[in-house]
Design a protein around this motif. Structure first.
Motif, PDB file in Angstrom:
ATOM      1  N   ARG A 123       0.839  -1.194   0.000  1.00  0.00           N
ATOM      2  CA  ARG A 123       0.000   0.000   0.000  1.00  0.00           C
ATOM      3  C   ARG A 123       0.880   1.252   0.000  1.00  0.00           C
ATOM      4  NH1 ARG A 123      -5.547  -0.058  -0.584  1.00  0.00           N
ATOM      5  NH2 ARG A 123      -5.771  -1.613   1.053  1.00  0.00           N
ATOM      6  N   VAL A 124       0.565   2.175  -0.892  1.00  0.00           N
ATOM      7  CA  VAL A 124       1.324   3.421  -0.991  1.00  0.00           C
ATOM      8  C   VAL A 124       1.000   4.319   0.202  1.00  0.00           C
ATOM      9  CG1 VAL A 124       1.667   5.526  -2.345  1.00  0.00           C
ATOM     10  CG2 VAL A 124       1.410   3.317  -3.507  1.00  0.00           C
ATOM     11  N   ARG A 125       2.059   4.822   0.842  1.00  0.00           N
ATOM     12  CA  ARG A 125       1.897   5.781   1.921  1.00  0.00           C
ATOM     13  C   ARG A 125       2.170   7.191   1.412  1.00  0.00           C
ATOM     14  NH1 ARG A 125       5.196   2.692   6.816  1.00  0.00           N
ATOM     15  NH2 ARG A 125       3.862   0.816   6.889  1.00  0.00           N
ATOM     16  N   ARG A 126       1.710   8.170   2.163  1.00  0.00           N
ATOM     17  CA  ARG A 126       1.888   9.557   1.750  1.00  0.00           C
ATOM     18  C   ARG A 126       3.382   9.847   1.558  1.00  0.00           C
ATOM     19  NH1 ARG A 126      -1.604  13.612   2.038  1.00  0.00           N
ATOM     20  NH2 ARG A 126      -2.968  12.389   3.421  1.00  0.00           N
ATOM     21  N   GLY A 127       3.739  10.406   0.408  1.00  0.00           N
ATOM     22  CA  GLY A 127       5.118  10.745   0.120  1.00  0.00           C
ATOM     23  C   GLY A 127       5.900   9.650  -0.585  1.00  0.00           C
ATOM     24  N   ASP A 128       5.307   8.460  -0.740  1.00  0.00           N
ATOM     25  CA  ASP A 128       6.003   7.366  -1.418  1.00  0.00           C
ATOM     26  C   ASP A 128       6.159   7.651  -2.904  1.00  0.00           C
ATOM     27  OD1 ASP A 128       6.555   5.760   0.697  1.00  0.00           O
ATOM     28  OD2 ASP A 128       4.904   4.352   0.379  1.00  0.00           O
ATOM     29  N   THR A 129       7.266   7.168  -3.449  1.00  0.00           N
ATOM     30  CA  THR A 129       7.508   7.200  -4.890  1.00  0.00           C
ATOM     31  C   THR A 129       7.865   5.791  -5.333  1.00  0.00           C
ATOM     32  OG1 THR A 129       9.867   7.657  -4.616  1.00  0.00           O
ATOM     33  CG2 THR A 129       8.376   9.568  -4.750  1.00  0.00           C
ATOM     34  N   ALA A 139       7.912  -0.352 -12.271  1.00  0.00           N
ATOM     35  CA  ALA A 139       7.072   0.419 -13.182  1.00  0.00           C
ATOM     36  C   ALA A 139       6.414  -0.495 -14.214  1.00  0.00           C
ATOM     37  CB  ALA A 139       7.907   1.492 -13.878  1.00  0.00           C
ATOM     38  N   ALA A 140       7.175  -1.479 -14.727  1.00  0.00           N
ATOM     39  CA  ALA A 140       6.627  -2.392 -15.737  1.00  0.00           C
ATOM     40  C   ALA A 140       5.525  -3.256 -15.154  1.00  0.00           C
ATOM     41  CB  ALA A 140       7.749  -3.270 -16.299  1.00  0.00           C
ATOM     42  N   TRP A 141       5.702  -3.771 -13.937  1.00  0.00           N
ATOM     43  CA  TRP A 141       4.687  -4.620 -13.314  1.00  0.00           C
ATOM     44  C   TRP A 141       3.372  -3.873 -13.134  1.00  0.00           C
ATOM     45  CZ3 TRP A 141       8.655  -5.999  -8.977  1.00  0.00           C
ATOM     46  CH2 TRP A 141       9.581  -6.924  -9.478  1.00  0.00           C
ATOM     47  N   ASN A 142       3.466  -2.567 -12.915  1.00  0.00           N
ATOM     48  CA  ASN A 142       2.271  -1.773 -12.636  1.00  0.00           C
ATOM     49  C   ASN A 142       1.829  -0.913 -13.813  1.00  0.00           C
ATOM     50  OD1 ASN A 142       1.636  -2.022  -9.517  1.00  0.00           O
ATOM     51  ND2 ASN A 142       3.867  -2.046  -9.756  1.00  0.00           N
ATOM     52  N   LYS A 143       2.505  -1.093 -14.973  1.00  0.00           N
ATOM     53  CA  LYS A 143       2.167  -0.357 -16.186  1.00  0.00           C
ATOM     54  C   LYS A 143       2.199   1.145 -15.932  1.00  0.00           C
ATOM     55  CE  LYS A 143      -0.609  -4.153 -18.042  1.00  0.00           C
ATOM     56  NZ  LYS A 143      -1.924  -4.598 -18.565  1.00  0.00           N
ATOM     57  N   LEU A 144       3.266   1.582 -15.263  1.00  0.00           N
ATOM     58  CA  LEU A 144       3.467   2.991 -14.944  1.00  0.00           C
ATOM     59  C   LEU A 144       4.784   3.475 -15.531  1.00  0.00           C
ATOM     60  CD1 LEU A 144       2.517   2.899 -11.145  1.00  0.00           C
ATOM     61  CD2 LEU A 144       1.076   3.758 -13.004  1.00  0.00           C
ATOM     62  N   LYS A 145       4.942   4.778 -15.597  1.00  0.00           N
ATOM     63  CA  LYS A 145       6.218   5.357 -15.970  1.00  0.00           C
ATOM     64  C   LYS A 145       7.044   5.518 -14.701  1.00  0.00           C
ATOM     65  CE  LYS A 145       4.389   7.879 -19.954  1.00  0.00           C
ATOM     66  NZ  LYS A 145       4.194   9.217 -20.584  1.00  0.00           N
ATOM     67  N   SER A 189       6.084   8.338 -12.531  1.00  0.00           N
ATOM     68  CA  SER A 189       4.657   8.497 -12.223  1.00  0.00           C
ATOM     69  C   SER A 189       4.437   8.866 -10.765  1.00  0.00           C
ATOM     70  CB  SER A 189       3.910   7.205 -12.526  1.00  0.00           C
ATOM     71  OG  SER A 189       3.936   6.900 -13.900  1.00  0.00           O
ATOM     72  N   LYS A 190       3.487   9.767 -10.530  1.00  0.00           N
ATOM     73  CA  LYS A 190       3.116  10.126  -9.169  1.00  0.00           C
ATOM     74  C   LYS A 190       2.143   9.070  -8.624  1.00  0.00           C
ATOM     75  CE  LYS A 190       3.756  15.126  -9.608  1.00  0.00           C
ATOM     76  NZ  LYS A 190       3.116  16.463  -9.458  1.00  0.00           N
ATOM     77  N   LEU A 191       2.286   8.759  -7.364  1.00  0.00           N
ATOM     78  CA  LEU A 191       1.457   7.737  -6.731  1.00  0.00           C
ATOM     79  C   LEU A 191       0.461   8.385  -5.776  1.00  0.00           C
ATOM     80  CD1 LEU A 191       4.217   5.089  -5.883  1.00  0.00           C
ATOM     81  CD2 LEU A 191       2.825   5.284  -7.967  1.00  0.00           C
TER      82      LEU A 191
END
Length: 281
Positions: A79-85, A101-107, A110-112
Motif C-alpha cells: 500500500r502506498v503511503r503519503r510521500g512514497d515514490t 514500473a513495468a509490473w504496474n504499467k506505470l512510468k 509516475s506520481k502515486l
C-alpha cells in the motif's frame, strides 16, 4: 459501506485462465473428465478438521504422488503511503524501478496516490504434489453421497442457491469488467465455507494473483472460487457440502485479510450478490 481499492483491477476470464492453466475447467467445467485435472497441482494442507469437515471421518490420509519442484511466479501488493515514490518503494522492496514500473504499467516518474496498491512480482521455488486415487475406494455412504453430488454437477441449471462463504463485511464489491468477484473481510484463520454442494475441481497454492485457491463446481453452468486463503482443508476431487469449512481466511497474494469470492456462469464472472441471501449485517 464498500471500501474501494486503487490499482486492483481484474484481468477477466483470460487472466483467470492464464493464471490457473484451467481453460477447460472455466470454459466448460462439466465436460472435463476427472483425469484431465493437472497432475502437478499443489497439495493443500488437509490436516486438522479435514476429516470432520467432510462429515465422514476418513480412516486414512489420501495417497499422494511424488513431490515435484516447480518455479512459480508470486504476486503481492504494498500500500502506498503519503510521500512514497516508485523509487522509494523499489529501494525498500529490493527491486529495480524499471521492473516495478513495468509490473504496474506505470512510468518510472509516475506520481502515486496514498492508498494505491502497487504490485510486486517475484519467482520462488515450491514443492507440489497431486492427490492419487484412494486404494479401496470410499465407504458405501460416502460413495452414495459422492454419486448424488456428481449427478447434480453433471446437470445444467439456470441458477445456484448459495450461502455466504465467510462472515464479515463486503470490503470490495463486484464491478463488471473491473473486479472478478466480491471480497469479504475478516481475521486471519476465520472459516471459509463452501457456498453450495459441489466437487472441488482445484485446490492449490502458488498460482499468480490468487494465492491459495479453491474452485468448486456446482453444476454444468455454475462454479465458485475462493482465493487468498491461509490454509486449505480440502483437496482436488473432494465432494463438499454447503456450509462445510474448506479453508481458513488469509492474505496470500493480497494486501489485506479477506476471501475473494467469485461466481462464474459458463466460465464468465457474474455478480455473486443476487445468488446470496440478504446481505450480512
Amino acid at each position: 459501506m464498500f471500501e474501494d481499492r486503487h490499482g486492483r483491477r481484474a484481468n477477466g476470464l483470460a487472466g483467470f485462465c492464464a493464471a490457473l492453466g484451467l481453460v477447460a475447467l472455466l470454459g466448460g467445467c462439466a465436460n472435463m473428465d476427472q483425469q484431465q485435472t493437472q497432475p502437478q497441482q499443489p497439495q493443500p494442507d488437509t490436516s486438522a478438521n479435514s476429516g470432520s469437515a467432510n462429515g465422514a471421518g476418513n480412516n486414512a490420509a489420501p495417497a499422494v504422488s511424488a513431490p515435484v519442484t516447480r518455479t512459480v511466479t508470486k504476486t503481492s501488493y504494498v500500500r502506498v503511503r503519503r510521500g512514497d515514490t516508485l523509487a522509494r518503494i523499489a529501494q525498500n522492496q529490493g527491486v529495480s524501478v524499471k521492473d516495478l514500473a513495468a509490473w504496474n504499467k506505470l512510468k518510472p516518474a509516475s506520481k502515486l496516490r496514498a492508498g494505491q496498491s502497487i504490485k510486486l512480482v517475484s519467482t520462488q521455488t515450491i514443492t507440489v504434489q497431486a492427490a492419487a486415487p484412494q486404494a479401496g475406494g470410499a465407504s458405501g455412504a460416502n460413495a452414495a453421497d459422492a454419486r448424488e453430488v456428481a449427478a447434480e454437477v453433471s446437470r445444467h441449471a439456470n441458477s445456484v442457491a448459495l450461502v455466504w462463504p465467510a462472515r464479515g463485511h463486503v470490503v470490495e464489491p463486484f464491478a463488471p469488467g473491473e473486479t472478478r468477484g466480491i471480497e469479504i473481510g475478516g481475521k486471519s484463520g476465520d472459516p471459509v465455507i463452501a457456498a453450495a454442494d459441489g466437487k472441488v475441481m482445484y485446490a492449490g497454492t502458488g498460482l499468480n494473483e490468487y494465492g491459495s485457491l479453491i474452485i468448486v463446481q456446482h453444476n454444468k453452468d455454475f462454479l465458485t472460487a475462493y482465493s487468498h486463503n491461509r490454509r486449505l482443508l480440502v483437496k482436488t476431487g473432494d465432494t463438499v457440502h454447503q456450509g462445510q469449512q474448506i479453508a481458513e481466511m488469509g492474505s496470500e497474494s493480497n494486501d489485506r485479510v479477506a476471501v475473494l469470492f467469485e461466481v462464474r456462469r459458463d466460465g464468465k464472472p457474474v455478480d455473486p450478490m443476487p445468488y446470496l441471501p440478504t446481505p450480512q449485517s
